[in-house]
Structures are given as C-alpha cells and as structure tokens.
Motif scaffolding. Sequence first.
Motif, short mmCIF file in Angstrom:
data_model
loop_
_atom_site.label_atom_id
_atom_site.label_comp_id
_atom_site.label_asym_id
_atom_site.label_seq_id
_atom_site.Cartn_x
_atom_site.Cartn_y
_atom_site.Cartn_z
N LYS A 117 0.84 -1.20 0.00
CA LYS A 117 0.00 0.00 0.00
C LYS A 117 0.88 1.26 0.00
O LYS A 117 1.93 1.27 0.65
CB LYS A 117 -0.88 -0.02 1.24
N GLY A 118 0.43 2.27 -0.67
CA GLY A 118 1.16 3.53 -0.67
C GLY A 118 0.81 4.38 0.54
O GLY A 118 -0.23 4.17 1.18
N GLY A 119 1.67 5.31 0.86
CA GLY A 119 1.38 6.29 1.89
C GLY A 119 1.39 5.77 3.31
O GLY A 119 0.83 6.39 4.21
N VAL A 120 2.06 4.63 3.54
CA VAL A 120 2.06 4.09 4.91
C VAL A 120 3.34 4.44 5.67
O VAL A 120 3.42 4.20 6.87
CB VAL A 120 1.86 2.55 4.91
N GLY A 121 4.33 4.99 4.97
CA GLY A 121 5.52 5.45 5.68
C GLY A 121 6.84 4.81 5.23
O GLY A 121 7.82 4.87 5.97
N LYS A 122 6.88 4.23 4.04
CA LYS A 122 8.13 3.61 3.57
C LYS A 122 9.25 4.64 3.45
O LYS A 122 10.36 4.41 3.88
CB LYS A 122 7.93 2.99 2.17
N THR A 123 8.93 5.76 2.82
CA THR A 123 9.98 6.76 2.58
C THR A 123 10.41 7.39 3.90
O THR A 123 11.60 7.62 4.13
CB THR A 123 9.47 7.81 1.56
N THR A 124 9.44 7.65 4.76
CA THR A 124 9.76 8.19 6.09
C THR A 124 10.67 7.21 6.83
O THR A 124 11.67 7.61 7.45
CB THR A 124 8.45 8.39 6.90
N ALA A 125 10.34 5.93 6.76
CA ALA A 125 11.16 4.92 7.45
C ALA A 125 12.55 4.83 6.81
O ALA A 125 13.56 4.74 7.52
CB ALA A 125 10.46 3.56 7.40
N PRO A 182 4.88 5.79 16.50
CA PRO A 182 3.59 6.44 16.76
C PRO A 182 3.20 7.43 15.67
O PRO A 182 4.07 7.95 14.95
CB PRO A 182 3.83 7.17 18.08
N GLU A 183 1.94 7.67 15.55
CA GLU A 183 1.46 8.79 14.73
C GLU A 183 1.99 10.06 15.40
O GLU A 183 1.87 10.21 16.61
CB GLU A 183 -0.08 8.78 14.75
N ASP A 184 2.59 10.93 14.63
CA ASP A 184 3.24 12.08 15.26
C ASP A 184 3.31 13.22 14.25
O ASP A 184 3.82 13.04 13.13
CB ASP A 184 4.66 11.66 15.68
N GLN A 238 5.19 15.58 14.25
CA GLN A 238 6.60 15.91 14.00
C GLN A 238 7.09 15.30 12.69
O GLN A 238 8.03 15.79 12.06
CB GLN A 238 7.48 15.41 15.15
N VAL A 239 6.46 14.18 12.28
CA VAL A 239 6.85 13.54 11.01
C VAL A 239 6.61 14.51 9.86
O VAL A 239 7.45 14.68 8.98
CB VAL A 239 6.06 12.22 10.79
N ILE A 240 5.48 15.18 9.90
CA ILE A 240 5.14 16.12 8.82
C ILE A 240 6.09 17.32 8.87
O ILE A 240 6.59 17.77 7.84
CB ILE A 240 3.67 16.56 8.96
N ILE A 241 6.34 17.80 10.08
CA ILE A 241 7.24 18.95 10.22
C ILE A 241 8.63 18.59 9.69
O ILE A 241 9.25 19.33 8.93
CB ILE A 241 7.30 19.40 11.71
N SER A 242 9.09 17.40 10.06
CA SER A 242 10.45 17.01 9.62
C SER A 242 10.50 16.80 8.11
O SER A 242 11.49 17.14 7.46
CB SER A 242 10.91 15.76 10.37
N THR A 243 9.41 16.28 7.53
CA THR A 243 9.36 16.12 6.07
C THR A 243 9.47 17.48 5.40
O THR A 243 10.24 17.68 4.46
CB THR A 243 8.03 15.44 5.66
N ASN A 244 8.69 18.42 5.89
CA ASN A 244 8.69 19.75 5.27
C ASN A 244 10.02 20.46 5.42
O ASN A 244 10.41 21.26 4.58
CB ASN A 244 7.55 20.60 5.85
P1 ADP Z 1 5.13 5.98 1.50
O1 ADP Z 1 6.58 6.15 1.16
O2 ADP Z 1 4.81 4.61 2.02
O3 ADP Z 1 4.24 6.37 0.37
P2 ADP Z 1 5.52 8.28 3.19
O4 ADP Z 1 6.71 7.96 4.03
O5 ADP Z 1 5.74 9.19 2.02
O6 ADP Z 1 4.80 6.96 2.72
O7 ADP Z 1 4.40 8.87 4.15
C1 ADP Z 1 3.14 9.23 3.66
C2 ADP Z 1 2.59 10.40 4.47
O8 ADP Z 1 2.35 9.97 5.79
C3 ADP Z 1 3.55 11.56 4.56
O9 ADP Z 1 2.83 12.74 4.44
C4 ADP Z 1 4.17 11.43 5.93
O10 ADP Z 1 4.54 12.68 6.45
C5 ADP Z 1 3.02 10.81 6.71
N1 ADP Z 1 3.50 9.96 7.83
C6 ADP Z 1 4.26 8.86 7.73
N2 ADP Z 1 4.49 8.35 8.95
C7 ADP Z 1 3.86 9.13 9.85
C8 ADP Z 1 3.72 9.12 11.28
N3 ADP Z 1 4.30 8.19 12.02
N4 ADP Z 1 2.99 10.12 11.85
C9 ADP Z 1 2.40 11.08 11.08
N5 ADP Z 1 2.51 11.14 9.74
C10 ADP Z 1 3.22 10.18 9.12
#
Ligand code: ADP
Length: 348
Positions: free
Chosen positions: A92-100, A285-287, A289-295
């Motif tokens: 699934k997309g958008g679950v946090g792969k790139t963030t991880a 956890p949902e946080d 800060q993840v969005i802030i750090s991405t930006n």
């Molecule tokens: P993927 O690479 O799987 O498509 P991303 O890493 O791009 O997913 O994350 C998708 C969105 O979810 C992004 O906007 C990211 O900021 C948000 N996100 C990911 N993990 C978290 C988290 N733990 N808490 C809040 N937002 C998150």
Amino acid sequence: MSPRAGLLQSQGSAKQAVVRPARNPVCRAVNRSGAGVLRQAAPAGRSVVSRPDRPTEAPRLPLLQPVCYKEGEAESNGEQTENRVIVITSGKGGVGKTTASANLGMSIARLGYKVALVDADIGLRNLDLLLGLENRVLYTAIDILDGECRLDQALIRDKRWKNLSLLSISRNRQRYNITRKHMEQLVESIQSLGYQFVLIDCPAGIDVGFINAISPAKEALIVTTPEITSIRDADRVAGLLEANNIYNTKLLVNRVRPDMIQKNDMMSVRDVQEMLGIPLLGAIPEDQQVIISTNRGEPLVLQKKLSLSGIAFENAARRLIGKQDYFIDLNTPYKGVFQKLGEMFTSS
Ligand code: ADP
Ligand code: MG
C-alpha cells in the motif's frame, strides 16, 4: 501450516485464522470480516506462495515489556552488520516507507555505518525531499546506465553525515527503462564502494517497479499501519517476497495511536504482528513531527530534542543492526518506559 498461510487460504486453516484471540473489538471485527477478505483474496490452493520456511507459530512479541539485555548478547544473537541490502516495502502507498527509509538510514549512519539509500520510487521519488537533498540531485541511476555520469557522481553525500548517501533511480519525468539486472548491478557497484547497508525505498504496488526494487535485496522491512487495508497488502507483499527468495523479513508498524488502541478503536501492534506472523522490528507512533520534519527536509532522528517518533525510529534502527536493547511500549507511551526514554534522550 503457518498462521499467515492460514490468513490467506480459504480451506483447511480457516479456523486457525478465526480463532486467533482478539483483544479488542477492532481486532475482532478484523477476524470476522477482514481475515475473511484476506482468505477470499487468495483462492483455494493459491496462497500467494507456499512458505516452507515460515515459522509454525507467530513469534511471541515482547512488546509490552521492555526487554533489556547487554549489547554483546544482542550482537551475538543478532544480524550480520555489513553488506546488507534491505528493501523497505509495503504494498500500500502512503504508509511510511519513505519516512522509514530516511530515518532508519540516517540513524544507522549515525551509528557509524556507511549507508546508501536508494530511491526506487520511479516517477514519484521523494526520499531526496525528506533528506533535504532535492537541490543536489543532478544525476540519477538512469544517467549512469546511459553513460552520462559515474556512480559516485550520482551518489549524493549527506553533508550532515557523510557516511550517508542517496541514489535516486530516476528523475520524476525521466523515461523508465530500468530492469532487475540493472538494479542488481547498481547495488553491487554501491557495495563495492564500501557501503555496509543499502536501503531500497520501494514504490507502492506490486508491479514491475516493486519487482525491480526487491531484486537486489536479501532482506525486507515491511511497513504497515494498523489498518486492515494496509495489513492485507503487507501480507500479500510478504508472500511475494518469499516467492522471490527473500525470507528474512521484519515488520515496522507505523502511525500507531495508543489513545485509539486504549479505546479499542485501533488494532494494537501485537494484533498486527500476530495477524502477519512477521518478526517485529519496531512500532512508530502517529506524530505531527513527522510532517514537520518532512517539510524541513530534516529526518526526525536529527532533531536536537527527539520526538516520540524519533526515539522509536532510533530504537528500530538499533534493532536492525543487531544492537537490540528494548522494545518501546507504545500502548502507554506517556507513562513508564516510553516517558523515561524520552526524558533520557531529551535531557542530554
Ligand atoms: P510511502 O513512502 O509509504 O508512500 P511516506 O513515508 O511518504 O509513505 O508517508 C506518507 C505520508 O504519511 C507523509 O505525508 C508522511 O509525512 C506521513 N506519515 C508517515 N508516517 C507518519 C507518522 N508516524 N505520523 C504522522 N505522519 C506520518
Ligand atoms: Mg514513498
């Protein structure tokens, strides 16, 4: 038959999937309807793949208590710590792969290893953004294959941690012509430059982009959120990984909401792990800060005052390199261990 195979097959083991203890109503709903959906998704006799090496029982999850043991012990039990190629995937997309990918890569680099991050998300790359390296991507892997640059020109070194590099497979509008063989050659070349960890950020889906991204990997990290749609895709991906001879798989559960778990509105990390039967690497956890750090283009693990998600990523990274010291208890994050850990990290 393994518990996971039970989730996927429509015959024989159906009972096994259904009788799994449900600790909250959300999980019960999943066992009644969600697991049924999973079983229907794979017709009888066509589990995604036969899984000879699957453990007969889902590994017990010591998540709820911190497990402390000495680093030496963890290393001797643990993983090989170099020449590792790990694909970070989910279905699934958008679950946090790139963030991880960004946070684990940065964390492992900070722990002293030479790490290359490969953004295999062709057409929708964004790992460069999360790392704040977007202005420095001049060349991509496709340019290397076209003979327009060398590998070391396309590998961008992070200025903060020079032992972390990023290779983007393509620019967003670059034509797509990468094959499995290309991916394997690229990763071999990266390893020949002394990189101990290659983390591949996989695109969403299970089409050719997924197959290319997993082909050089020996290990996988499956990212899921505690939602049934994401879990079903994670299950499907686990089967496909095994079909491609990747058996060393770990699970990262992202966007966990302890408040919702406590109200029985969300599956617990343990529920998710037991449904999938994949060893747990960590839970994030949902946080916000993840969005802030991405930006900001600054991975969470670089923040001076680590957020809860930053601590959780650090923890997962340590576990990934075999320096496993404890699991974080996300079910009661603001009491007990998690709070103490937060204080420990932020007071230094
Ligand atoms: P993927 O690479 O799987 O498509 P991303 O890493 O791009 O997913 O994350 C998708 C969105 O979810 C992004 O906007 C990211 O900021 C948000 N996100 C990911 N993990 C978290 C988290 N733990 N808490 C809040 N937002 C998150
Ligand atoms: Mg992504």
